[in-house]
Every structure is written in structure tokens, then in C-alpha cells.
Write a protein that holds these residues in place. Structure first.
Motif, PDB file in Angstrom:
ATOM      1  N   UNK A 153      39.320  42.231  -5.536  1.00 54.56           N
ATOM      2  CA  UNK A 153      38.607  43.519  -5.546  1.00 54.56           C
ATOM      3  C   UNK A 153      37.116  43.309  -5.277  1.00 54.56           C
ATOM      4  N   UNK A 154      36.622  42.160  -5.701  1.00 49.28           N
ATOM      5  CA  UNK A 154      35.206  41.845  -5.465  1.00 49.28           C
ATOM      6  C   UNK A 154      34.995  41.234  -4.076  1.00 49.28           C
ATOM      7  N   UNK A 155      35.928  40.388  -3.667  1.00 55.83           N
ATOM      8  CA  UNK A 155      35.808  39.755  -2.352  1.00 55.83           C
ATOM      9  C   UNK A 155      35.877  40.807  -1.244  1.00 55.83           C
ATOM     10  N   UNK A 156      36.814  41.743  -1.391  1.00 58.25           N
ATOM     11  CA  UNK A 156      36.973  42.786  -0.361  1.00 58.25           C
ATOM     12  C   UNK A 156      35.709  43.625  -0.247  1.00 58.25           C
ATOM     13  N   UNK A 157      35.193  44.093  -1.396  1.00 55.10           N
ATOM     14  CA  UNK A 157      34.026  44.980  -1.344  1.00 55.10           C
ATOM     15  C   UNK A 157      32.783  44.238  -0.847  1.00 55.10           C
ATOM     16  N   UNK A 210      32.659  33.466  -0.352  1.00 60.77           N
ATOM     17  CA  UNK A 210      33.161  33.124   0.981  1.00 60.77           C
ATOM     18  C   UNK A 210      32.954  34.267   1.975  1.00 60.77           C
ATOM     19  N   UNK A 211      33.031  35.506   1.488  1.00 59.99           N
ATOM     20  CA  UNK A 211      32.775  36.656   2.368  1.00 59.99           C
ATOM     21  C   UNK A 211      31.335  36.592   2.888  1.00 59.99           C
ATOM     22  N   UNK A 212      30.407  36.217   2.006  1.00 63.83           N
ATOM     23  CA  UNK A 212      29.004  36.094   2.428  1.00 63.83           C
ATOM     24  C   UNK A 212      28.826  34.886   3.344  1.00 63.83           C
ATOM     25  N   UNK A 213      29.509  33.796   2.983  1.00 62.30           N
ATOM     26  CA  UNK A 213      29.409  32.578   3.802  1.00 62.30           C
ATOM     27  C   UNK A 213      29.820  32.871   5.251  1.00 62.30           C
ATOM     28  N   UNK A 214      30.877  33.668   5.407  1.00 68.40           N
ATOM     29  CA  UNK A 214      31.342  34.015   6.755  1.00 68.40           C
ATOM     30  C   UNK A 214      30.263  34.767   7.542  1.00 68.40           C
ATOM     31  N   UNK A 215      29.585  35.730   6.875  1.00 71.01           N
ATOM     32  CA  UNK A 215      28.650  36.560   7.644  1.00 71.01           C
ATOM     33  C   UNK A 215      27.309  35.877   7.885  1.00 71.01           C
ATOM     34  N   UNK A 248      26.961  33.419   9.490  1.00 71.20           N
ATOM     35  CA  UNK A 248      27.026  33.010  10.903  1.00 71.20           C
ATOM     36  C   UNK A 248      26.421  34.072  11.819  1.00 71.20           C
ATOM     37  N   UNK A 249      26.373  35.312  11.333  1.00 74.97           N
ATOM     38  CA  UNK A 249      25.787  36.387  12.146  1.00 74.97           C
ATOM     39  C   UNK A 249      24.282  36.502  11.882  1.00 74.97           C
ATOM     40  N   UNK A 250      23.764  35.563  11.093  1.00 71.12           N
ATOM     41  CA  UNK A 250      22.324  35.552  10.836  1.00 71.12           C
ATOM     42  C   UNK A 250      21.848  36.831  10.160  1.00 71.12           C
ATOM     43  N   UNK A 251      22.635  37.288   9.201  1.00 70.85           N
ATOM     44  CA  UNK A 251      22.302  38.529   8.510  1.00 70.85           C
ATOM     45  C   UNK A 251      21.349  38.309   7.353  1.00 70.85           C
ATOM     46  N   UNK A 252      20.622  39.362   6.989  1.00 74.21           N
ATOM     47  CA  UNK A 252      19.797  39.306   5.783  1.00 74.21           C
ATOM     48  C   UNK A 252      20.635  39.805   4.612  1.00 74.21           C
ATOM     49  N   UNK A 253      21.384  38.885   4.003  1.00 75.47           N
ATOM     50  CA  UNK A 253      22.143  39.263   2.817  1.00 75.47           C
ATOM     51  C   UNK A 253      21.851  38.255   1.716  1.00 75.47           C
ATOM     52  N   UNK A 254      21.375  38.797   0.606  1.00 71.66           N
ATOM     53  CA  UNK A 254      20.978  37.964  -0.527  1.00 71.66           C
ATOM     54  C   UNK A 254      22.007  38.128  -1.646  1.00 71.66           C
ATOM     55  N   UNK A 255      22.131  37.071  -2.450  1.00 70.58           N
ATOM     56  CA  UNK A 255      23.150  37.091  -3.506  1.00 70.58           C
ATOM     57  C   UNK A 255      22.534  36.692  -4.846  1.00 70.58           C
ATOM     58  N   UNK A 256      22.924  37.457  -5.854  1.00 73.31           N
ATOM     59  CA  UNK A 256      22.555  37.129  -7.236  1.00 73.31           C
ATOM     60  C   UNK A 256      23.842  36.795  -7.999  1.00 73.31           C
ATOM     61  N   UNK A 299      23.582  25.479  -1.918  1.00 76.21           N
ATOM     62  CA  UNK A 299      23.698  25.691  -0.467  1.00 76.21           C
ATOM     63  C   UNK A 299      22.777  26.803   0.023  1.00 76.21           C
ATOM     64  N   UNK A 300      22.073  27.458  -0.901  1.00 71.99           N
ATOM     65  CA  UNK A 300      21.153  28.527  -0.499  1.00 71.99           C
ATOM     66  C   UNK A 300      21.852  29.847  -0.225  1.00 71.99           C
ATOM     67  N   UNK A 301      23.142  29.930  -0.550  1.00 73.24           N
ATOM     68  CA  UNK A 301      23.853  31.207  -0.352  1.00 73.24           C
ATOM     69  C   UNK A 301      23.554  32.166  -1.500  1.00 73.24           C
ATOM     70  N   UNK A 302      23.296  31.608  -2.669  1.00 71.28           N
ATOM     71  CA  UNK A 302      22.912  32.407  -3.841  1.00 71.28           C
ATOM     72  C   UNK A 302      21.435  32.143  -4.102  1.00 71.28           C
ATOM     73  N   UNK A 303      20.650  33.215  -4.106  1.00 69.08           N
ATOM     74  CA  UNK A 303      19.200  33.050  -4.227  1.00 69.08           C
ATOM     75  C   UNK A 303      18.663  33.301  -5.628  1.00 69.08           C
ATOM     76  N   UNK A 304      19.413  34.033  -6.450  1.00 70.90           N
ATOM     77  CA  UNK A 304      18.863  34.504  -7.720  1.00 70.90           C
ATOM     78  C   UNK A 304      19.899  34.344  -8.838  1.00 70.90           C
ATOM     79  N   UNK A 305      19.429  33.938 -10.030  1.00 74.40           N
ATOM     80  CA  UNK A 305      20.265  33.967 -11.228  1.00 74.40           C
ATOM     81  C   UNK A 305      19.649  34.973 -12.203  1.00 74.40           C
ATOM     82  N   UNK A 306      20.366  36.061 -12.445  1.00 78.04           N
ATOM     83  CA  UNK A 306      19.905  37.102 -13.371  1.00 78.04           C
ATOM     84  C   UNK A 306      20.765  37.096 -14.624  1.00 78.04           C
ATOM     85  N   UNK A 307      20.828  38.255 -15.301  1.00 76.33           N
ATOM     86  CA  UNK A 307      21.664  38.323 -16.515  1.00 76.33           C
ATOM     87  C   UNK A 307      22.604  39.525 -16.569  1.00 76.33           C
ATOM     88  N   UNK A 308      22.239  40.648 -15.913  1.00 72.08           N
ATOM     89  CA  UNK A 308      22.956  41.912 -16.142  1.00 72.08           C
ATOM     90  C   UNK A 308      22.959  42.224 -17.641  1.00 72.08           C
TER      91      UNK A 308
END
Ligand SMILES: [Zn+2]
Length: 461
Positions: free
Chosen positions: A216-220, A247-252, A254-262, A305-314
């Protein structure tokens, strides 16, 4: 007031070196060796690390939920954050569906004004998007210093927007230089799994976890990044928990997108076996839920690997009696846990001390990247001449045990009770003033400032 911090190991996102730091007024004025300034106060940081103040870009203070509120308000929440070395937080304003962003902003200004001890900003959650709201989005960026917009792909009827609204919002945010952030889970799938479990009489906290499987998280996450690609808008996925979404982010990429992950501290440390403790599992009921050990491995790798840029808490704490609202039905347990205080110490202990991440990477994910992505760099997020003197003097060798008996969060349990951590926040400066010293908070409510943020496009390439 002037402060001279002597002989610390100064750590930034790019290097670490022994130096003195001289602070005058609210800012860092000089960095060098053997600095000789007649300061009002001297701090000996020999054998200590000096970090830029932590920035937690994902907290919920005094957040309304199911007729109750998260148990930390701006005073107790930002005080607890300072105790742990987090000098700034970004909270979420929730637009009420059918109402304006400006009304929501006023509500949150009332919550924070005169109460915040640490610095803060807001993300604006857009829960209902139309032409009028589009104009308000522009006003938020241009006039209010709020350049990030939170969206929900779940919680239909309360917070969720549909994909059409998402794309239209992205177009506006892209044009005016902001960033769209997202709670990326497939709300329809989750709602049907919750209904199915309840119909079968599966009502314990374990079924909260089983109603939100990884897919449910990977799809969205994949769908969100595709919409970003279509609109060329920068995006930020909050609280990522699992390998599939990563992995969904890892795939994209390749398109040189600006997508950041926490990701958040709890997803790096705790796992879903905690939900097997009958109702005690409610302590960790949050969305998305805790995952598996294999996901923790993927997340730590994602950081390196630089795919995740931020560690927060929620951070979104509820007292045990509030959690008990869901004693007979997992879907009524308020979602969230207390975490704001220990993010810096736990990530140091689990990450740096255990050899999983380097010191500069630690600073990058606890402070610098959040400052860049959310338009505050270099005022916040680094140790440099002219930056705000938000500084943490940290003892890397001090061991301590985390417990609700000693923490400062307004919550009667700890998500990490009894956990032994190595490395402790010792002294904290916020804009040149001593905030924490000898385990005490020296600043009063109202000291915290609302930080106006620049456009993301100005601080991220
Ligand atoms: Zn949240």
C-alpha cells in the motif's frame, strides 16, 4: 550576549575539525583555532562534538484528532525537542475540508504564539484543493514564508485529495518554487482491509499493522513520483518505512527527478513484532506502521546511498488513556507516538556509534538537508559564519537509559523504555542563547520564533 565554545570537534555535513566558535548576538561570528575573544561565557567543548541544531521537519503539536489532541503542545513539545538537541521543528497545519488555508493558518498561529520555546515553521496540509485554494497556495509561498504543502493519499473524507487535485496542486507549487510533501499510502486499499478485519472480529493492534501492508505504501510512493514527473514538481515523501517504497524512488531516480525522502527514527530501530504484545502494541500504533527487520536494513542503506535525505520523528504523542480509546477496536487508537526528544541521541547511538553512518552524514540527515529542502539554508542547518547560532555540544561517550520517568515529553510512556543509548546532548544554544544546560531548559515560552522560509527552488539545485 557573547559565547565562546572552545576546542570542540565541529561537525558539518561536509567535514569535521577541532575549532573554537565565537557567537555574538544571535549568530556565529567567527570559527577558528585559538580564538581570543573576551566573551560573556565560555564553554569548554574538549572531547565533545559540536553539531548544528537539529531540525525535525515532521512533528504534530497540539494536533486535533478524534475529539482529542496530541498531548504535547508547543511549549512542552519544543522544550522536549531542545533537551535532545533539536532547535527547530516544522509542524503541520491541517486545512479543514471546505474551509480556507488562511483560517487554518490562524488556528495554528494561536497554538504556537507565546508558547513555543524552540524555533518552528509550518507545512500547510492541503486537504481540499480548488481554484480559490490555488490562489491561497501562492499567497502562502509569497507572503507567509510557507513553501511546503502536505498532501494525503489516505484518510478519505477527512484529509485525502484525489490524484486530479494532486496534479493541479503540483502545477501551482512548481510554478511558484515550493515543494509538495506526501503521506504516500493507498487509502482505498487500507480502508477496505480495515473494514474486512473488523468484520472478521480482528480488533487488536496487530490488525492495524496487517491492514497496511508494504504494497500500500510502495504503490502510492510510485504513483506520487509519477505525478511529480508529469508536473516536474519537486516532491518529498514523509515517513517512509519500507523497502518497496524505497525501490519505487530508486527506480525514478533514473529519470533525474527531484524527489526527496524522509524516514523516521522508529522505522530504523523498531519492528512490527511489537504489535504482538496484545493491547500494549497500541503504544506503537502509527501510520504507516512499524515494518520488518529487512526494511530497517533497506532504510539504513537508503541513507548511505543518498536516497533518503532526512530522519524525522512524526512525533504525535498520546497519553495511555487516549490510546485506550481503541481498546476494543484498533481503528480507534489515536495514531502516533512520542519521539521528538530522542531523535538526535538515538540516531547517534544506532547510526554513528554502531558504525552505520558517518558523522557528516549524521549532520546531513538531522539538520542540513531539512534546512536546504525547506528553504532555510544557510541560516539554519550548518555551522558557518553568519548562520544562526543554533548549536549542540554533544558528549559522544556518555551512556544513558531512555525512560518516561526522565523524559520531558508530555506523555506517560516511552516508545523506547529501557533502551540504552550512547551519546548525549549536553549544552544547546538557540540563536545565541543558552537553551539547555546541566539538564535544564533556560528559555521561557514565547522565545521560539516562527521562521519564514524561502522557496525550495532557492536552496535546492
Ligand atoms: Zn505525521
Amino acid at each position: 550576549m557573547s559565547i565562546l565554545i572552545k576546542n570542540g570537534c565541529v561537525v558539518t555535513a561536509s567535514e569535521s575539525y577541532i575549532a573554537d566558535i565565537y557567537v555574538e548576538g544571535q549568530q556565529i561570528v567567527a570559527i577558528g583555532q585559538k580564538l581570543e575573544y573576551g566573551a560573556d561565557k565560555m564553554i569548554d567543548a574538549t572531547n565533545k562534538l559540536v553539531f548544528p541544531g537539529g531540525i525535525d521537519p515532521h512533528v504534530h503539536l497540539d494536533m486535533p484528532f478524534m475529539g482529542t489532541h496530541s498531548s504535547d503542545d508547543y511549549e512542552t513539545g519544543t522544550r522536549a525537542a531542545l533537551h535532545g538537541g533539536t532547535t527547530m521543528v516544522i509542524d503541520f497545519i491541517l486545512q479543514t475540508q471546505g474551509d480556507t488555508l488562511h483560517n487554518a493558518l490562524k488556528t495554528w498561529q494561536k497554538k504556537s504564539k507565546g508558547k513555543a520555546i524552540g524555533d518552528y515553521s509550518y507545512h500547510m496540509a492541503v486537504t481540499d484543493f480548488n481554484d480559490d485554494v490555488a490562489k491561497e497556495v501562492v499567497q502562502m509561498i509569497e507572503d507567509e514564508g510557507i513553501s511546503s504543502f502536505k498532501t494525503f493519499m489516505a484518510y478519505k473524507g477527512a484529509l485525502m485529495i484525489d490524484d486530479g487535485q494532486m496534479v493541479e496542486l503540483m502545477k501551482v507549487v512548481k510554478e511558484y518554487g515550493g515543494v509538495v510533501t506526501v503521506h504516500a499510502t493507498n487509502g482505498d486499499m487500507i480502508d477496505s482491509l480495515i473494514a474486512e478485519n473488523k468484520a472478521e472480529g480482528n480488533l487488536s493492534p496487530l490488525y492495524h499493522y496487517l491492514s497496511q501492508p508494504e504494497i500500500t505504501e510502495a504503490e502510492a510512493s510510485g504513483r506520487f513520483t509519477d505525478m511529480l514527473y508529469y508536473t516536474d514538481c519537486p516532491g518529498y515523501i514523509v515517513h517512509m518505512t519500507c523497502e518497496g517504497a524505497l525501490n519505487a524512488v530508486r527506480r525514478v531516480t533514473r529519470r533525474n527527478q527531484k524527489v526527496f525522502v524522509e524516514t523516521c527514527m522508529q522505522y530504523l530501530m523498531l519492528d512490527a513484532s511489537l504489535y504482538e504484545k496484545d493491547f500494549e502494541g497500541a503504544k506503537w500504533v502509527m501510520s504507516p506502521p512499524l515494518r520488518e527487520k529487512k526494511d530497517q536494513i533497506a532504510l539504513w542503506s537508503g541513507i548511505n546511498q543518498g536516497l533518503i535525505q532526512v530522519v524525522g520523528t512524526d512525533h504525535c504523542p498520546f497519553m495511555w488513556k487516549q490510546k485506550k480509546m481503541g481498546e476494543n477496536d484498533f481503528s480507534k487508537i489515536p495514531n502516533g507516538h512520542p519521539g521528538i526528544e530522542h531523535r538526535m541521541e538515538l540516531l547517534f547511538s544506532e547510526g554513528v556509534h554502531k558504525g552505520r553512518i558517518s558523522l557528516p552524514k549524521y549532520v546531513e540527515v538531522t539538520s542540513t538537508n531539512a534546512a536546504k529542502i525547506f528553504g532555510m539554508y544557510p541560516r539554519k542547518g550548518t555551522i558557518a559564519i553568519g548562520s544562526d547560532a543554533d548549536l549542540v555540544v554533544f558528549d559522544p561517550n556518555k551512556e544513558h537509559v531512555i525512560s518516561a520517568k526522565t523524559h520531558h515529553m508530555n506523555c506517560d510512556y516511552s516508545a523506547y523504555e529501557g533502551h540504552k543509548a550512547k551519546g548525549k546532548t549536553e549544552t544547546v544554544l538557540l540563536r545565541g542563547e543558552i537553551a539547555i544546560e546541566n539538564g535544564e531548559c533556560k528559555l521561557k515560552p514565547g522565545h521560539g520564533q516562527f521562521i519564514r522560509r524561502n522557496k525550495t527552488s532557492k536552496t535546492v539545485i
